[in-house]
Design an enzyme around this catalytic site. Structure first.
Site, mmCIF file in Angstrom:
data_model
loop_
_atom_site.group_PDB
_atom_site.id
_atom_site.type_symbol
_atom_site.label_atom_id
_atom_site.label_comp_id
_atom_site.label_asym_id
_atom_site.label_seq_id
_atom_site.Cartn_x
_atom_site.Cartn_y
_atom_site.Cartn_z
ATOM 1 N N HIS A 136 -0.022 -2.144 -7.848
ATOM 2 C CA HIS A 136 1.161 -2.178 -6.978
ATOM 3 C C HIS A 136 2.455 -2.222 -7.799
ATOM 4 O O HIS A 136 3.471 -2.746 -7.342
ATOM 5 C CB HIS A 136 1.093 -3.349 -5.985
ATOM 6 C CG HIS A 136 0.071 -3.106 -4.895
ATOM 7 N ND1 HIS A 136 0.377 -2.427 -3.739
ATOM 8 C CD2 HIS A 136 -1.243 -3.398 -4.828
ATOM 9 C CE1 HIS A 136 -0.722 -2.346 -2.993
ATOM 10 N NE2 HIS A 136 -1.724 -2.920 -3.633
ATOM 11 N N SER A 174 -9.660 6.603 -5.506
ATOM 12 C CA SER A 174 -8.728 7.716 -5.288
ATOM 13 C C SER A 174 -9.406 9.060 -5.044
ATOM 14 O O SER A 174 -9.057 10.072 -5.672
ATOM 15 C CB SER A 174 -7.762 7.838 -6.465
ATOM 16 O OG SER A 174 -7.008 6.689 -6.564
ATOM 17 N N ASP A 232 -2.254 7.503 -8.832
ATOM 18 C CA ASP A 232 -3.568 8.113 -8.611
ATOM 19 C C ASP A 232 -3.576 9.583 -9.001
ATOM 20 O O ASP A 232 -4.472 10.061 -9.709
ATOM 21 C CB ASP A 232 -3.974 7.980 -7.136
ATOM 22 C CG ASP A 232 -3.963 6.533 -6.670
ATOM 23 O OD1 ASP A 232 -3.930 5.636 -7.533
ATOM 24 O OD2 ASP A 232 -3.973 6.307 -5.452
HETATM 25 C C1 GLA Z 1 -3.109 2.915 -4.195
HETATM 26 C C2 GLA Z 1 -1.901 3.843 -4.304
HETATM 27 C C3 GLA Z 1 -1.309 3.809 -5.708
HETATM 28 C C4 GLA Z 1 -1.053 2.381 -6.172
HETATM 29 C C5 GLA Z 1 -2.264 1.491 -5.902
HETATM 30 C C6 GLA Z 1 -1.973 0.053 -6.170
HETATM 31 O O1 GLA Z 1 -4.138 3.375 -4.993
HETATM 32 O O2 GLA Z 1 -2.259 5.143 -3.969
HETATM 33 O O3 GLA Z 1 -0.141 4.575 -5.753
HETATM 34 O O4 GLA Z 1 0.088 1.863 -5.577
HETATM 35 O O5 GLA Z 1 -2.743 1.611 -4.578
HETATM 36 O O6 GLA Z 1 -1.692 -0.138 -7.519
#
Ligand code: GLA
Length: 414
Positions: free
Chosen positions: A32, A147, A193
């Site tokens: 985050h 992801s 991601d």
């Molecule tokens: C998800 C979001 C990322 C990032 C993470 C937390 O994976 O897609 O952009 O913010 O949460 O680190």
């Protein structure tokens, strides 16, 4: 996975002109922080999405998700978000590409890549409007925080870039993919991601500065230890709405900090002292102006941005123990201050916390389910998996899934 070219042939009765593979990602530390212009330390993994693609001539996009056994056809023009999520990961990218080509046609100087290749934007648009066939498959567990959606989007944009010779850089592709996720999936995600999926290198983690997008690679030498992912097999429905709320809370914090320190544009620019001074409830004169939540969110983010930088120093010094300790600290912050964990993730971290063979563990990704990432002594991995699986089953009535991943290459043509 089966040969996607064979599937394509069977599905569309023609040959694929291109196959692209794009990986999922792990993130060692820096959660985050990306949408706060901070640092992250992700790596692409050996679980991936593949797409096979070929042009059509009738103005339709024919899509097939092999694993879900679902098909859909949409017109290639006037693209709008769709009710089916996997479809959005394809058409959202098409919409971005169309927007990019239109802008490049109107403002050539801004989009130098497209114009320096001397391609005719009009004919590219015409070809895009003619549509394409595409099928996809993958082995990234869905909803595990690895992801999979970014991997689909990255595979699709890479394939379109190749097929229409758009001349996009990986950096541009990452930014366009992020935009697609905002507009078509409705998640105001950061850049991590897609950046990791597109820029990954085998056996290397990347330190990405999400403000400048500068990045450097470091070999990941864990010595007698390895990465193991424990999958809660849970995905809470509130994940994306809470994600967007966290982002807003951070922005709220920045707004308050700015009143005293106008140069602060994101939490990356704020110090711990400034957060305490402006946001800590006890120090805040106007009690109604700010909630404890905003303070907690901002405190976590500012701590975490610093933690990533210190953790990279640990890694370079070969001190995996200190690195792992910081992962535990991250989890504590994500669970208590940022409040994006869930009971299942907390159980998985607590079970290993005092185990001398586990150097670090924390929830990974957006939160509210998905995986924990653990650094475990190789010789103890199986025994620890057995213990964790037993306790997880007893305490949650869910079944633990385990992923042992390797760090792999980013998006590429197969
Ligand atoms: C998800 C979001 C990322 C990032 C993470 C937390 O994976 O897609 O952009 O913010 O949460 O680190």
């Amino acid at each position: 996975m089966q040969d996607i070219r064979v599937s394509f042939q069977q599905l569309f009765n023609s040959s694929a002109s291109l196959v692209v593979q794009s990986p999922g990602r792990i993130n060692l530390i820096g959660e985050h922080t990306d949408y706060n212009n901070g640092f992250v330390l992700p790596a692409a993994i050996d679980k991936c999405v593949q797409v096979a693609i070929a042009k059509r001539t009738d103005g339709a996009i024919h899509m097939h998700a092999i694993d879900l056994q679902e098909s859909l056809i949409v017109p290639a023009v006037a693209i709008q978000p769709h009710a089916t999520s996997w479809v959005n990961y394809i058409i959202g990218i098409v919409a971005q590409v169309q927007k990019y080509v239109v802008t490049a046609a109107n403002v050539p100087a801004v989009n130098s890549n497209l114009t320096t290749t001397n391609c005719d934007t009009g004919s590219i648009l015409h070809e895009l409007d003619n549509g394409f066939d595409i099928c996809l498959q993958g082995d990234i567990p869905i909803g595990a925080g690895l992801s999979s959606s970014a991997a689909v989007e990255c595979a699709v944009i890479f394939a379109l870039n190749e097929m229409y010779q758009l001349g996009l850089t990986r950096m541009q592709m990452a930014l366009m993919t992020q935009q697609s996720e905002h507009e078509f999936a409705g998640v105001k995600c950061g850049i991590m991601d897609m950046f990791a999926s597109l820029h990954g290198k085998s056996n290397q983690v990347m330190l990405l500065d999400c403000g400048s997008l500068q990045h450097s690679y470091y070999p990941l030498d864990l010595k007698d230890y390895q990465i193991v992912l424990f999958d809660t097999q849970i995905k809470h429905a509130l994940a994306s709405s809470e994600y967007n709320t966290r982002r807003l809370e951070c922005e709220q914090g920045v707004g308050i900090l700015q009143q005293k320190y106008p140069s602060i544009k994101t939490l990356r620019d704020a110090s711990k002292q400034q957060v305490e001074q402006c946001l800590a409830p006890n120090n805040n004169l106007d009690k109604n102006a700010i909630s404890d939540k905003v303070y907690q969110r901002c405190k976590y983010v500012v701590d975490e941005i610093e933690r990533v930088q210190l953790a990279v120093k640990d890694l370079l010094a070969g001190d995996i123990k200190a690195f792992g300790q910081k992962m535990f600290e991250t989890h504590e912050g994500l669970s208590k201050l940022y409040e994006v964990s869930c009971p299942e993730l907390d159980i998985l971290v607590n079970v290993v916390k005092d185990n001398p063979h586990v150097l670090g563990a924390r929830m990974m990704g957006g939160g509210f389910g998905g995986c924990t990432i653990n650094i475990i002594k190789k010789s103890e991995v199986q025994a620890i998996i057995n213990t964790v699986a037993d306790i997880y089953a007893q305490q949650t009535a869910h079944t633990l899934k385990v992923h042992q991943v390797k760090i792999a290459q980013g998006t590429h043509i197969k």
